[in-house]
Design a protein around this motif. Structure first.
Motif, PDB file in Angstrom:
ATOM      1  N   GLN A 175       0.867  -1.175   0.000  1.00 22.35           N
ATOM      2  CA  GLN A 175       0.000   0.000   0.000  1.00 22.35           C
ATOM      3  C   GLN A 175       0.909   1.231   0.000  1.00 22.35           C
ATOM      4  O   GLN A 175       1.843   1.313   0.798  1.00 22.35           O
ATOM      5  CB  GLN A 175      -0.837  -0.046   1.279  1.00 22.35           C
ATOM      6  CG  GLN A 175      -1.954   0.936   1.340  1.00 22.35           C
ATOM      7  CD  GLN A 175      -2.761   0.766   2.621  1.00 22.35           C
ATOM      8  OE1 GLN A 175      -2.340   0.074   3.562  1.00 22.35           O
ATOM      9  NE2 GLN A 175      -3.912   1.404   2.669  1.00 22.35           N
ATOM     10  N   PHE A 197       1.379   4.068   1.256  1.00 18.99           N
ATOM     11  CA  PHE A 197       0.906   4.930   2.339  1.00 18.99           C
ATOM     12  C   PHE A 197       1.792   4.690   3.547  1.00 18.99           C
ATOM     13  O   PHE A 197       1.776   3.599   4.136  1.00 18.99           O
ATOM     14  CB  PHE A 197      -0.549   4.542   2.641  1.00 18.99           C
ATOM     15  CG  PHE A 197      -1.244   5.404   3.671  1.00 18.99           C
ATOM     16  CD1 PHE A 197      -2.073   6.442   3.261  1.00 18.99           C
ATOM     17  CD2 PHE A 197      -1.095   5.168   5.038  1.00 18.99           C
ATOM     18  CE1 PHE A 197      -2.755   7.223   4.198  1.00 18.99           C
ATOM     19  CE2 PHE A 197      -1.758   5.963   5.971  1.00 18.99           C
ATOM     20  CZ  PHE A 197      -2.595   6.990   5.546  1.00 18.99           C
ATOM     21  N   PRO A 257       2.652   4.574   7.238  1.00 17.85           N
ATOM     22  CA  PRO A 257       1.781   4.549   8.426  1.00 17.85           C
ATOM     23  C   PRO A 257       2.009   5.715   9.383  1.00 17.85           C
ATOM     24  O   PRO A 257       1.170   5.978  10.237  1.00 17.85           O
ATOM     25  CB  PRO A 257       2.104   3.204   9.087  1.00 17.85           C
ATOM     26  CG  PRO A 257       3.430   2.812   8.544  1.00 17.85           C
ATOM     27  CD  PRO A 257       3.538   3.425   7.177  1.00 17.85           C
ATOM     28  N   PHE A 273       3.465   0.216  15.536  1.00 21.43           N
ATOM     29  CA  PHE A 273       3.009   0.904  14.320  1.00 21.43           C
ATOM     30  C   PHE A 273       2.042   0.014  13.558  1.00 21.43           C
ATOM     31  O   PHE A 273       2.308  -1.181  13.383  1.00 21.43           O
ATOM     32  CB  PHE A 273       4.198   1.238  13.405  1.00 21.43           C
ATOM     33  CG  PHE A 273       4.995   2.441  13.830  1.00 21.43           C
ATOM     34  CD1 PHE A 273       5.000   2.877  15.146  1.00 21.43           C
ATOM     35  CD2 PHE A 273       5.752   3.157  12.911  1.00 21.43           C
ATOM     36  CE1 PHE A 273       5.756   3.985  15.544  1.00 21.43           C
ATOM     37  CE2 PHE A 273       6.497   4.268  13.291  1.00 21.43           C
ATOM     38  CZ  PHE A 273       6.504   4.673  14.611  1.00 21.43           C
ATOM     39  N   PRO A 274       0.942   0.553  13.079  1.00 21.91           N
ATOM     40  CA  PRO A 274      -0.002  -0.270  12.314  1.00 21.91           C
ATOM     41  C   PRO A 274       0.631  -0.696  10.989  1.00 21.91           C
ATOM     42  O   PRO A 274       1.312   0.102  10.345  1.00 21.91           O
ATOM     43  CB  PRO A 274      -1.183   0.662  12.076  1.00 21.91           C
ATOM     44  CG  PRO A 274      -0.638   2.029  12.210  1.00 21.91           C
ATOM     45  CD  PRO A 274       0.506   1.948  13.178  1.00 21.91           C
ATOM     46  N   PRO A 275       0.414  -1.958  10.599  1.00 21.36           N
ATOM     47  CA  PRO A 275       0.993  -2.406   9.322  1.00 21.36           C
ATOM     48  C   PRO A 275       0.226  -1.815   8.146  1.00 21.36           C
ATOM     49  O   PRO A 275      -0.907  -1.356   8.295  1.00 21.36           O
ATOM     50  CB  PRO A 275       0.801  -3.918   9.367  1.00 21.36           C
ATOM     51  CG  PRO A 275      -0.404  -4.109  10.229  1.00 21.36           C
ATOM     52  CD  PRO A 275      -0.382  -2.996  11.250  1.00 21.36           C
ATOM     53  N   ILE A 276       0.870  -1.806   7.015  1.00 24.14           N
ATOM     54  CA  ILE A 276       0.154  -1.482   5.786  1.00 24.14           C
ATOM     55  C   ILE A 276      -0.002  -2.764   4.978  1.00 24.14           C
ATOM     56  O   ILE A 276       0.659  -3.766   5.258  1.00 24.14           O
ATOM     57  CB  ILE A 276       0.878  -0.404   4.953  1.00 24.14           C
ATOM     58  CG1 ILE A 276       2.308  -0.824   4.632  1.00 24.14           C
ATOM     59  CG2 ILE A 276       0.830   0.942   5.658  1.00 24.14           C
ATOM     60  CD1 ILE A 276       2.994   0.086   3.635  1.00 24.14           C
TER      61      ILE A 276
END
Lengths: 348, 348, 348
Positions: free
Chosen positions: A45, A47, A49, A91-94
């Motif tokens: 993605q 983007f 994070p 950290f949230p994954p992408i």
């Protein structure tokens, strides 16, 4: 959704993903592609994070994708590896997309990753084979990908759109035959004892064959889902068996078409030609590529304006003639894939 | 609404409003600016009450704004003064905005005019001061104004976006400290005994100081609402007290940033640098302006693409790390202003 | 709908529809124009019934429009004539629009074809008349067609928009008079004993008349629905009867304006000048066309920005002053036509 997402699409040519990351939208997904090591291409993605910057503006360091805004280091699984002065564990994954480099292209699976199997990528026997040569290019076209499939599965348009190069009246006059074998749709046309059009005269001469004698000509269009069209094309001196003629009497090639939806009304169109004559002749490869570029350019305005018309008159039905059978059957296969994908997502 | 309207914004540099009127959208308002006399700049709705022509296409005659379509003469209070062959007493007025020329800029208050007080315009002590020189420019950027605030309140991005000019690894490695004093947010970073980056070596030499000795470097970012960011930056030869070093051991300046929303997703970005070394050196001013133009250009694509990403994935939360504290705190101040503005508009 | 559809509009100049078909949107309808024979121009929905390709990308063969995609041959009644290898009897027809070539233009009736009567096309007496010469051009402008009608029915704007060429203070200072005769609206202005502006000085000299003596000048604007504006303009040496002066004392012409809505906010603007002096002088025709092109270009930005303003502030009423009477009355006629068209469509 008008395109299946559980499918392998060509996202880029292999050389487009080199030292720097490449950002490209496939099937409505903004994706960044990069080389995580010599053998692997990763697709994530696009983007970061941290603050949502596009990772495709970053750079690749030792196989890690480094965000160009604040230096976050992303791994090829979509998990943050490091960031200066930060603990990144939370950290949230992408999203990571299955991606494979094969046959000179980068392939991506924009749908459910658990269903991706690289063995399903269609074999390209011409790739790096000494008997074959390949040249191709990429167009961005603002049309539904299925209009491009229609275009390639009905070559009567050559008589009109490409009148000066590969078109000839006999294409129009010779009926085609369409058959469906499971997911594959084949439309073929065989012309006998005709004069070769300019492109094929050039090919005959290049192969040391007379260009002023009657030839048999064939066009065999093979659609496979989601949107690949391979077209066997060639001519043989008449009286030697046409497509079945022995190599010394014919010249032939495969028109390679990978049509990748960008959005519902735009595509990345990877086109090329794999030929089985004079494979060592690089100048010929360049000449064919240039010629194909010119020919395929002639389709662009038609397709984009046709798309505009369909958006203007959405209620008008289109005709489904015998010449349209290839496209019509291809759409049936696509619809079946879409229905299957839909039902797989629904609660049981 | 994502921006306060009851606030002073920079609408233009003073020289942009000269003989001819200037049309510019500020906070979603289409406004025409012009000089109603030598001492005053007027700001009006850019709409002729006659037939809706933009007054900014007109001209200024003896302090009156004359519509370029049919000659209506508009006064700086939004009331029509005259029109050839017409009685204008009953003409509907257009909106007048409080506007002031100060510190080399034209300031406008796009909200409730009764609340405007020119004393609230932030003092720019460098303006026309013999010890200071100033140079700057204007960019139009398609992003939410708060993304630009974030950018300026977290200078770790310099290490990545501006790696070749003002970035250096030590920025990234040195923690910053953020504090909030009422409406002011301050993020500061102090680096000790480092090598000066190219820009500051140039400044040291220009000031007659050695550029090959260790320096202390500082960055003190000050946000004040609605969206002004002043950044104190400089270097001193190490061992003389850093930011507190006496003038003969340091070079320093203020990066001046006025971020004016045009729409919710676009800004007029007035950037510049006020420096306290070699103020008489016009060539240096030009060189710094050119350098800053180049550096700030590097942010444009990042900001616009980040904005695009946030519109694509509106539901994805952004991280709020320690380095983001400046922007996060600034947004809290903005949100407080917005809430206050909202409640002032609501019935009691 | 803001424009009548049961009306004759100019769709193109005659020379725009030559060997190749022309695609153009009129009143929201995408139409293809072509010559079905030497004497006739046909106008059809620009949509091939086969697969929706725009027929305007095709070609004309022996009066038939041949689709450029797959060779369908379309007749001028909207019925398919032939297609290679197909029976076309059951193909759905496309819409045919009444179209006529007359007075050097192609006229189209985008509404109910049963109501079209070519006798209603306004006579252009100057066309191919030995006493007259004509030159003109075409602009695409992004504004409501009624803003262009307003513009032409209130020439006080010349003083401001065209100050350097045909504008002069006296236009502004001389009251105009507006009258309505059925569907025709006439706004006229007569100026006496003034100095001729540059354009008319040139015309006087070209006609062998002194340019340094006082003249009478007139402007008589005639609107007829749906959106045609013919303006009689001229000057005569003062004291000879003004507009009624004998030919040897005056120079005069007709400004010809056909305003064709493309969409609700864009137009095809056909402008020109038919003059009754030096009709054989082709170089003069070219010079006048070039001058008019420059002058009318000055209106473009104003009209497009005015349109933008009206979309920004839709609720703001516009003034209707005496100078606006021409446009105001023209809109009343248009509204009457629209109401009539509306009631004709409603069930009784």
């Amino acid at each position: 959704m008008t395109f299946p997402k559980n499918a392998w699409y060509v996202a880029a040519t292999a050389d487009e993903v080199a030292d720097k990351p490449l950002g490209r939208m496939v099937c409505g997904e903004r994706i960044v592609f990069y080389r995580s090591d010599a053998a692997h291409v990763a697709a994530l993605q696009d983007f970061c994070p941290h603050r949502g910057a596009p990772l495709s503006l970053g750079r690749v360091c030792a196989g890690k994708l480094v965000c160009g805004y604040h230096g976050l280091e992303m791994g090829c699984d979509g998990k943050t590896v490091a960031m200066p002065g930060q603990r990144v564990g939370g950290f949230p994954p992408i999203r990571a997309y299955p991606a494979v480099e094969r046959y000179g292209f980068v392939w991506v699976w924009p749908g459910d990753a658990t269903l991706a199997n690289a063995d399903d990528i269609p074999v390209q026997p011409w790739h790096k084979h000494p008997d074959w040569a390949y040249g191709g290019g990429l167009f961005h076209i603002r049309c539904d990908y299925r209009l491009m499939v229609d275009n390639l599965m009905d070559l009567t348009h050559e008589t009109y759109v490409h009148a000066g190069t590969i078109g000839q009246k006999e294409i129009d006059e010779t009926p085609c035959k369409t058959s469906v074998n499971g997911d594959e749709v084949v439309t073929s046309r065989f012309m006998h004892g005709i004069e070769a059009p300019p492109f094929w005269k050039m090919a005959l001469r290049g192969h040391g064959l007379a260009d002023d004698v009657p030839v048999d000509r064939w066009q065999i269009c093979r659609f496979t889902p989601p949107s690949h069209v391979m077209i066997e094309v060639g001519v043989a001196h008449a009286g030697h068996g046409g497509v079945e003629a022995p190599p010394e009497h014919k010249v032939y090639s495969i028109v390679v078409d990978f049509i990748t939806p960008e959005t519902e009304t735009s595509i990345h169109y990877f086109w090329g030609m794999a030929r089985k004559f004079q494979p060592q002749d690089g100048a010929l490869t360049d000449a064919i590529r240039a010629g194909q570029h010119k020919i395929f350019s002639e389709d662009l305005e038609m397709l984009e304006r046709q798309q505009l018309n369909l958006l203007t008159w959405p209620e008008r039905p289109l005709l489904k003639l015998n010449i349209d059978a290839g496209g019509v059957q291809a759409r049936k296969v696509i619809d079946r894939w879409l229905a299957q994908e839909q039902s797989a997502c629904s609660p049981t």
